[in-house]
Design an enzyme around this catalytic site. Structure first.
Site, mmCIF file in Angstrom:
data_model
loop_
_atom_site.group_PDB
_atom_site.id
_atom_site.type_symbol
_atom_site.label_atom_id
_atom_site.label_comp_id
_atom_site.label_asym_id
_atom_site.label_seq_id
_atom_site.Cartn_x
_atom_site.Cartn_y
_atom_site.Cartn_z
ATOM 1 N N GLU A 282 4.311 -5.071 7.225
ATOM 2 C CA GLU A 282 3.536 -4.021 7.902
ATOM 3 C C GLU A 282 3.986 -3.804 9.348
ATOM 4 O O GLU A 282 3.947 -2.686 9.866
ATOM 5 C CB GLU A 282 2.037 -4.351 7.878
ATOM 6 C CG GLU A 282 1.386 -4.252 6.506
ATOM 7 C CD GLU A 282 1.453 -5.522 5.668
ATOM 8 O OE1 GLU A 282 2.242 -6.428 5.985
ATOM 9 O OE2 GLU A 282 0.705 -5.588 4.669
ATOM 10 N N GLU B 175 -0.618 -9.229 -0.777
ATOM 11 C CA GLU B 175 -2.056 -9.463 -0.566
ATOM 12 C C GLU B 175 -2.827 -9.412 -1.888
ATOM 13 O O GLU B 175 -3.755 -10.187 -2.107
ATOM 14 C CB GLU B 175 -2.589 -8.434 0.442
ATOM 15 C CG GLU B 175 -1.985 -8.664 1.828
ATOM 16 C CD GLU B 175 -2.236 -7.523 2.799
ATOM 17 O OE1 GLU B 175 -1.910 -6.368 2.446
ATOM 18 O OE2 GLU B 175 -2.755 -7.768 3.888
ATOM 19 N N GLY C 1 0.585 -4.976 0.849
ATOM 20 C CA GLY C 1 -0.570 -5.024 -0.047
ATOM 21 C C GLY C 1 -0.252 -5.668 -1.384
ATOM 22 O O GLY C 1 -1.147 -6.198 -2.054
ATOM 23 N N ALA D 13 0.867 -1.179 0.000
ATOM 24 C CA ALA D 13 0.000 0.000 0.000
ATOM 25 C C ALA D 13 0.901 1.225 0.000
ATOM 26 O O ALA D 13 2.048 1.162 0.455
ATOM 27 C CB ALA D 13 -0.895 -0.023 1.229
HETATM 28 C C1 HXC Z 1 5.088 4.398 -1.150
HETATM 29 C C2 HXC Z 1 7.011 3.423 -1.896
HETATM 30 C C3 HXC Z 1 6.644 2.182 -1.341
HETATM 31 C C4 HXC Z 1 5.388 2.117 -0.669
HETATM 32 C C5 HXC Z 1 8.561 1.927 -2.282
HETATM 33 N N1 HXC Z 1 8.205 3.211 -2.462
HETATM 34 N N2 HXC Z 1 7.625 1.274 -1.582
HETATM 35 N N3 HXC Z 1 6.250 4.513 -1.796
HETATM 36 N N4 HXC Z 1 4.670 3.250 -0.590
HETATM 37 N N5 HXC Z 1 4.929 0.989 -0.141
HETATM 38 C C6 HXC Z 1 8.966 4.253 -3.169
HETATM 39 C C7 HXC Z 1 10.149 4.723 -2.344
HETATM 40 O O1 HXC Z 1 9.737 5.669 -1.388
HETATM 41 C C8 HXC Z 1 11.036 5.318 -3.423
HETATM 42 O O2 HXC Z 1 10.524 6.577 -3.811
HETATM 43 C C9 HXC Z 1 10.787 4.371 -4.611
HETATM 44 O O3 HXC Z 1 9.536 3.711 -4.349
HETATM 45 C C10 HXC Z 1 11.887 3.301 -4.724
HETATM 46 O O4 HXC Z 1 12.006 2.638 -3.480
HETATM 47 P P1 HXC Z 1 13.396 2.478 -2.689
HETATM 48 O O5 HXC Z 1 13.086 2.254 -1.270
HETATM 49 O O6 HXC Z 1 14.312 3.611 -3.021
HETATM 50 O O7 HXC Z 1 13.949 1.143 -3.374
HETATM 51 P P2 HXC Z 1 14.889 0.031 -2.721
HETATM 52 O O8 HXC Z 1 15.967 0.640 -1.902
HETATM 53 O O9 HXC Z 1 15.236 -0.887 -3.836
HETATM 54 O O10 HXC Z 1 13.929 -0.774 -1.701
HETATM 55 C C11 HXC Z 1 12.826 -1.498 -2.185
HETATM 56 C C12 HXC Z 1 11.914 -1.894 -1.002
HETATM 57 C C13 HXC Z 1 11.531 -0.633 -0.193
HETATM 58 C C14 HXC Z 1 12.617 -2.906 -0.120
HETATM 59 C C15 HXC Z 1 10.678 -2.549 -1.621
HETATM 60 O O11 HXC Z 1 11.064 0.375 -1.106
HETATM 61 C C16 HXC Z 1 10.498 -0.859 0.840
HETATM 62 O O12 HXC Z 1 10.786 -1.405 1.896
HETATM 63 N N6 HXC Z 1 9.269 -0.417 0.575
HETATM 64 C C17 HXC Z 1 8.187 -0.475 1.506
HETATM 65 C C18 HXC Z 1 7.697 -1.897 1.615
HETATM 66 C C19 HXC Z 1 6.579 -1.992 2.633
HETATM 67 O O13 HXC Z 1 6.757 -1.703 3.806
HETATM 68 N N7 HXC Z 1 5.388 -2.386 2.183
HETATM 69 C C20 HXC Z 1 4.248 -2.520 3.013
HETATM 70 C C21 HXC Z 1 3.472 -1.256 2.980
HETATM 71 S S1 HXC Z 1 2.120 -1.322 4.118
HETATM 72 P P3 HXC Z 1 11.390 7.915 -3.616
HETATM 73 O O14 HXC Z 1 10.476 8.975 -4.156
HETATM 74 O O15 HXC Z 1 11.650 8.027 -2.167
HETATM 75 O O16 HXC Z 1 12.620 7.671 -4.417
HETATM 76 C C22 HXC Z 1 0.973 -2.240 3.344
HETATM 77 C C23 HXC Z 1 -0.271 -2.448 4.091
HETATM 78 C C24 HXC Z 1 -1.301 -3.146 3.237
HETATM 79 O O17 HXC Z 1 1.137 -2.676 2.265
HETATM 80 C C25 HXC Z 1 -2.645 -3.124 3.779
HETATM 81 C C26 HXC Z 1 -2.873 -2.396 5.002
HETATM 82 C C27 HXC Z 1 -2.810 -0.926 4.833
#
Ligand code: HXC
Length: 257
Positions: free
Chosen positions: A131, A111, A108, A65
């Site tokens: 999460e 999911e 997400g 998400a």
């Molecule tokens: C918004 C995101 C994002 C996310 C990545 N980006 N994941 N933006 N929401 N979930 C953006 C980053 O901010 C960055 O933008 C760009 O995508 C590239 O990501 P990087 O982090 O620079 O890449 P990398 O170093 O290769 O790392 C990849 C990654 C990491 C390991 C996937 O991005 C990460 O940990 N992302 C979050 C994963 C996460 O926690 N997902 C769960 C979300 S909660 P900028 O502009 O900064 O360059 C969820 C809940 C679901 O899903 C349902 C309940 C709500």
């Protein structure tokens, strides 16, 4: 219909939806949810479509998400706005959905893949429910669908530690149907979708319904449901065609596809 966050195309009887927010690793914001709902509705209603493939980019199926969109939400906004509720509609597609997953399928994203009926993964795929690292828990089915797919031990491990699992572990655990080389991912997913789309659509849709029912009801109820669907298929021309083709040693040409 044109979309801001998706590419949607049809290839023969297969609909292909590609998540297209590369700058955010296909993070699922409200626009993606709304557009996916709309795209699935269109393809689900199209009588010339028999299966749908959902994919992302090579680097990410979807990294979850959209955290930037979510961070300022409070409980009342979230509750009154039914935050994430729309994903139920996305999961409600009646035609078979195949997720073709390469790279990150996190939160997400994992999911969303699990809302699909078959997950085909590239060797590069990484699945996880991180999460917990953000101070929340899965909210689009991760605690429920993941547990049903891989069992409590693996689901607890992933949900409580937030770690990622690679494609091989995901296949061993039962989350993923097949793992293929990255360059073969779309070929394999499209071939599976085309195969399904050539069968009798009523039979295909009932097969999906019956398998999904098994996750919700007792065995006795599920068996009754399956039997009734099975019996009902004898009212279709496609059952006559499928069985006549077998007996006549020829390829079946299903009408309802
Ligand atoms: C918004 C995101 C994002 C996310 C990545 N980006 N994941 N933006 N929401 N979930 C953006 C980053 O901010 C960055 O933008 C760009 O995508 C590239 O990501 P990087 O982090 O620079 O890449 P990398 O170093 O290769 O790392 C990849 C990654 C990491 C390991 C996937 O991005 C990460 O940990 N992302 C979050 C994963 C996460 O926690 N997902 C769960 C979300 S909660 P900028 O502009 O900064 O360059 C969820 C809940 C679901 O899903 C349902 C309940 C709500």
């Amino acid at each position: 219909m044109s979309y801001e966050t998706l590419l949607v195309e049809t290839r023969g009887r297969v609909g292909v939806i590609t998540l297209n927010r590369p700058q955010a690793l296909n993070a699922l914001n409200s626009t993606v949810m709304r557009e996916l709902d709309a795209a699935f509705k269109v393809l689900d209603a199209d009588k010339d479509i028999g299966a749908i493939v959902l994919t992302g980019s090579e680097r990410a199926f979807a990294a979850g998400a959209d955290i930037k969109e979510m961070q300022a939400l409070d409980f009342v906004d979230s509750y009154l706005g039914d935050f994430l509720g729309g994903w139920e509609r996305v999961a409600g597609a009646r035609k078979p959905l195949i997720a073709a997953v390469s790279g990150f399928a996190l939160g997400g994203g994992c999911e969303l893949a699990m809302m699909c009926d078959i997950i085909i993964a590239s060797e590069t795929a990484k699945f996880g429910q991180p999460e917990i690292t953000l101070g929340v828990i899965p909210g689009m089915g991760g605690s429920q669908r993941l547990t049903r797919a891989v069992g409590k031990a693996k689901a607890m491990d992933l949900v409580l530690t937030g770690r990622m699992m690679d494609a091989a572990e995901a296949e061993r655990s039962g989350l993923v149907s097949r793992v293929v080389a990255p360059e073969k991912l779309m070929e394999e997913a499209l071939a599976a979708a085309e195969k399904i789309a050539a069968f009798s659509l009523p039979a295909v849709m009932m097969a999906k319904e019956a398998v999904n029912r098994s996750l919700e009801v007792t065995l006795a109820e599920g068996l009754r449901f399956e039997r009734r669907l099975f019996q009902s298929l004898f009212a279709t021309e496609d059952q006559k065609e499928g069985m006549a083709a077998f007996v006549g040693k020829r390829k079946a040409e299903f009408k309802h596809k």
